[in-house]
Design a protein around this motif. Structure first.
Motif, PDB file in Angstrom:
ATOM      1  N   ILE A 105     -77.195 -61.676  15.521  1.00 54.43           N
ATOM      2  CA  ILE A 105     -75.847 -61.114  15.514  1.00 54.43           C
ATOM      3  C   ILE A 105     -75.541 -60.577  16.906  1.00 54.43           C
ATOM      4  O   ILE A 105     -76.357 -59.867  17.498  1.00 54.43           O
ATOM      5  N   ASP A 106     -74.344 -60.900  17.424  1.00 58.36           N
ATOM      6  CA  ASP A 106     -73.895 -60.306  18.686  1.00 58.36           C
ATOM      7  C   ASP A 106     -73.312 -58.933  18.381  1.00 58.36           C
ATOM      8  O   ASP A 106     -72.385 -58.817  17.568  1.00 58.36           O
ATOM      9  N   ARG A 107     -73.878 -57.912  19.004  1.00 55.86           N
ATOM     10  CA  ARG A 107     -73.447 -56.526  18.769  1.00 55.86           C
ATOM     11  C   ARG A 107     -72.481 -56.090  19.871  1.00 55.86           C
ATOM     12  O   ARG A 107     -72.625 -56.498  21.019  1.00 55.86           O
ATOM     13  N   PRO A 108     -71.509 -55.228  19.544  1.00 56.09           N
ATOM     14  CA  PRO A 108     -70.519 -54.807  20.541  1.00 56.09           C
ATOM     15  C   PRO A 108     -71.119 -53.988  21.685  1.00 56.09           C
ATOM     16  O   PRO A 108     -70.485 -53.844  22.733  1.00 56.09           O
ATOM     17  N   TRP A 109     -72.316 -53.465  21.533  1.00 54.00           N
ATOM     18  CA  TRP A 109     -72.924 -52.657  22.593  1.00 54.00           C
ATOM     19  C   TRP A 109     -73.720 -53.503  23.595  1.00 54.00           C
ATOM     20  O   TRP A 109     -74.477 -52.987  24.406  1.00 54.00           O
ATOM     21  N   GLY A 110     -73.543 -54.846  23.525  1.00 54.51           N
ATOM     22  CA  GLY A 110     -74.127 -55.705  24.543  1.00 54.51           C
ATOM     23  C   GLY A 110     -75.507 -56.248  24.237  1.00 54.51           C
ATOM     24  O   GLY A 110     -76.283 -56.543  25.146  1.00 54.51           O
ATOM     25  N   ARG A 111     -75.819 -56.425  22.973  1.00 54.70           N
ATOM     26  CA  ARG A 111     -77.107 -56.984  22.555  1.00 54.70           C
ATOM     27  C   ARG A 111     -76.879 -58.053  21.488  1.00 54.70           C
ATOM     28  O   ARG A 111     -75.981 -57.942  20.664  1.00 54.70           O
ATOM     29  N   ARG A 112     -77.707 -59.073  21.513  1.00 54.21           N
ATOM     30  CA  ARG A 112     -77.781 -60.044  20.421  1.00 54.21           C
ATOM     31  C   ARG A 112     -79.071 -59.696  19.700  1.00 54.21           C
ATOM     32  O   ARG A 112     -80.134 -59.656  20.318  1.00 54.21           O
ATOM     33  N   THR A 113     -78.994 -59.409  18.396  1.00 49.33           N
ATOM     34  CA  THR A 113     -80.145 -58.871  17.684  1.00 49.33           C
ATOM     35  C   THR A 113     -80.451 -59.636  16.403  1.00 49.33           C
ATOM     36  O   THR A 113     -79.591 -60.318  15.839  1.00 49.33           O
ATOM     37  N   ALA A 114     -81.672 -59.461  15.957  1.00 53.76           N
ATOM     38  CA  ALA A 114     -82.120 -59.912  14.646  1.00 53.76           C
ATOM     39  C   ALA A 114     -83.235 -58.964  14.241  1.00 53.76           C
ATOM     40  O   ALA A 114     -83.891 -58.365  15.104  1.00 53.76           O
ATOM     41  N   SER A 115     -83.449 -58.806  12.950  1.00 56.88           N
ATOM     42  CA  SER A 115     -84.516 -57.900  12.525  1.00 56.88           C
ATOM     43  C   SER A 115     -85.322 -58.489  11.369  1.00 56.88           C
ATOM     44  O   SER A 115     -84.861 -59.359  10.645  1.00 56.88           O
ATOM     45  N   PHE A 116     -86.551 -57.965  11.255  1.00 64.93           N
ATOM     46  CA  PHE A 116     -87.475 -58.370  10.197  1.00 64.93           C
ATOM     47  C   PHE A 116     -88.336 -57.168   9.866  1.00 64.93           C
ATOM     48  O   PHE A 116     -88.367 -56.186  10.612  1.00 64.93           O
ATOM     49  N   ALA A 117     -89.007 -57.218   8.729  1.00 63.17           N
ATOM     50  CA  ALA A 117     -89.839 -56.094   8.300  1.00 63.17           C
ATOM     51  C   ALA A 117     -91.291 -56.534   8.154  1.00 63.17           C
ATOM     52  O   ALA A 117     -91.573 -57.680   7.797  1.00 63.17           O
ATOM     53  N   ASP A 118     -92.198 -55.583   8.414  1.00 61.54           N
ATOM     54  CA  ASP A 118     -93.615 -55.845   8.173  1.00 61.54           C
ATOM     55  C   ASP A 118     -93.893 -55.669   6.681  1.00 61.54           C
ATOM     56  O   ASP A 118     -92.995 -55.303   5.917  1.00 61.54           O
ATOM     57  N   PRO A 119     -95.111 -55.933   6.209  1.00 66.70           N
ATOM     58  CA  PRO A 119     -95.379 -55.841   4.770  1.00 66.70           C
ATOM     59  C   PRO A 119     -95.151 -54.460   4.155  1.00 66.70           C
ATOM     60  O   PRO A 119     -94.949 -54.348   2.946  1.00 66.70           O
ATOM     61  N   GLY A 121     -92.592 -52.499   5.098  1.00 73.25           N
ATOM     62  CA  GLY A 121     -91.167 -52.196   5.227  1.00 73.25           C
ATOM     63  C   GLY A 121     -90.738 -51.606   6.553  1.00 73.25           C
ATOM     64  O   GLY A 121     -89.583 -51.204   6.696  1.00 73.25           O
ATOM     65  N   HIS A 122     -91.627 -51.546   7.554  1.00 71.60           N
ATOM     66  CA  HIS A 122     -91.217 -51.064   8.876  1.00 71.60           C
ATOM     67  C   HIS A 122     -90.369 -52.149   9.520  1.00 71.60           C
ATOM     68  O   HIS A 122     -90.784 -53.307   9.601  1.00 71.60           O
ATOM     69  N   VAL A 123     -89.184 -51.767   9.983  1.00 76.87           N
ATOM     70  CA  VAL A 123     -88.230 -52.741  10.493  1.00 76.87           C
ATOM     71  C   VAL A 123     -88.369 -52.876  12.009  1.00 76.87           C
ATOM     72  O   VAL A 123     -88.339 -51.881  12.750  1.00 76.87           O
ATOM     73  N   TRP A 124     -88.502 -54.123  12.441  1.00 77.41           N
ATOM     74  CA  TRP A 124     -88.566 -54.484  13.849  1.00 77.41           C
ATOM     75  C   TRP A 124     -87.311 -55.259  14.196  1.00 77.41           C
ATOM     76  O   TRP A 124     -86.863 -56.103  13.431  1.00 77.41           O
ATOM     77  N   GLU A 125     -86.765 -54.957  15.355  1.00 73.22           N
ATOM     78  CA  GLU A 125     -85.577 -55.649  15.859  1.00 73.22           C
ATOM     79  C   GLU A 125     -85.963 -56.348  17.156  1.00 73.22           C
ATOM     80  O   GLU A 125     -86.677 -55.771  17.977  1.00 73.22           O
ATOM     81  N   ILE A 126     -85.502 -57.570  17.313  1.00 68.93           N
ATOM     82  CA  ILE A 126     -85.600 -58.228  18.604  1.00 68.93           C
ATOM     83  C   ILE A 126     -84.198 -58.217  19.187  1.00 68.93           C
ATOM     84  O   ILE A 126     -83.206 -58.402  18.467  1.00 68.93           O
ATOM     85  N   ALA A 127     -84.095 -57.933  20.481  1.00 69.90           N
ATOM     86  CA  ALA A 127     -82.786 -57.761  21.103  1.00 69.90           C
ATOM     87  C   ALA A 127     -82.742 -58.453  22.452  1.00 69.90           C
ATOM     88  O   ALA A 127     -83.657 -58.324  23.268  1.00 69.90           O
ATOM     89  N   GLN A 128     -81.669 -59.187  22.671  1.00 73.42           N
ATOM     90  CA  GLN A 128     -81.422 -59.888  23.921  1.00 73.42           C
ATOM     91  C   GLN A 128     -80.212 -59.242  24.580  1.00 73.42           C
ATOM     92  O   GLN A 128     -79.204 -58.981  23.899  1.00 73.42           O
ATOM     93  N   LEU A 129     -80.285 -58.985  25.877  1.00 69.89           N
ATOM     94  CA  LEU A 129     -79.141 -58.435  26.593  1.00 69.89           C
ATOM     95  C   LEU A 129     -78.065 -59.512  26.729  1.00 69.89           C
ATOM     96  O   LEU A 129     -78.337 -60.635  27.125  1.00 69.89           O
ATOM     97  N   ILE A 130     -76.835 -59.142  26.341  1.00 67.22           N
ATOM     98  CA  ILE A 130     -75.664 -60.010  26.523  1.00 67.22           C
ATOM     99  C   ILE A 130     -74.538 -59.123  27.042  1.00 67.22           C
ATOM    100  O   ILE A 130     -74.691 -57.902  27.113  1.00 67.22           O
ATOM    101  N   GLY A 131     -73.409 -59.692  27.338  1.00 74.61           N
ATOM    102  CA  GLY A 131     -72.282 -58.878  27.772  1.00 74.61           C
ATOM    103  C   GLY A 131     -71.658 -58.115  26.614  1.00 74.61           C
ATOM    104  O   GLY A 131     -71.712 -58.564  25.469  1.00 74.61           O
ATOM    105  N   ARG A 132     -71.105 -56.957  26.921  1.00 75.73           N
ATOM    106  CA  ARG A 132     -70.415 -56.174  25.879  1.00 75.73           C
ATOM    107  C   ARG A 132     -69.190 -56.937  25.396  1.00 75.73           C
ATOM    108  O   ARG A 132     -68.511 -57.583  26.156  1.00 75.73           O
ATOM    109  N   THR A 133     -68.940 -56.836  24.073  1.00 75.63           N
ATOM    110  CA  THR A 133     -67.784 -57.552  23.510  1.00 75.63           C
ATOM    111  C   THR A 133     -66.622 -56.608  23.311  1.00 75.63           C
ATOM    112  O   THR A 133     -66.740 -55.428  23.299  1.00 75.63           O
TER     113      THR A 133
END
Length: 133
Positions: A105-119, A121-133
């Motif tokens: 998902i492209d976020r308005p704060w300038g990141r493209r993110t996705a998340s997943f959980a470990d067994p 339930g701890h949530v991890w997000e991966i984030a890529q820098l993009i331009g602010r929308t």
């Protein structure tokens, strides 16, 4: 008044429901070095940060008098790792059987993110820098 604690976080301890499945998940998903391991914990190096996977049965003395929350209570934290290409990492995660909670998902704060959980339930997000929308 500020007491001036150092701003570098050294260790994050994650209380896990099943240490064996947590170790297997983290070994499969992350390219981290194991710096300590025993029957109830595994400490992994993430750059300058250590992540301690600790069997939940050992958690109470660390947080008393607060109770240890059950993993089924829902997400209470989000741990973020910056990556160069979120879509590529999502494909790699799917290939090893990791289900995404959301994204990319492209976020308005300038990141493209996705998340997943470990067994547990701890949530991890991966984030890529993009331009602010």
């Amino acid at each position: 008044m500020t007491i001036g604690l150092p701003s570098e976080v050294e260790v994050i301890t994650l209380f896990v429901d099943d240490i064996a499945s947590a170790k297997a998940f983290y070994a499969k998903v992350f390219a981290s070095e194991t710096v300590w391991e025993d029957a109830v914990s595994s400490v992994l190096r993430f750059g300058g940060l250590l992540i301690n996977l600790l069997d939940v049965s050992r958690a109470p003395p660390l947080v008393e008098p607060l109770p240890v929350a059950r993993s089924s209570a829902g997400a209470r934290a989000l741990l973020t790792i910056r990556v160069g290409d979120v879509d590529q990492v999502c494909s790699a995660l799917r290939e090893i059987g990791v289900d995404l909670l959301n994204g990319p998902i492209d976020r308005p704060w300038g990141r493209r993110t996705a998340s997943f959980a470990d067994p547990s339930g701890h949530v991890w997000e991966i984030a890529q820098l993009i331009g602010r929308t």
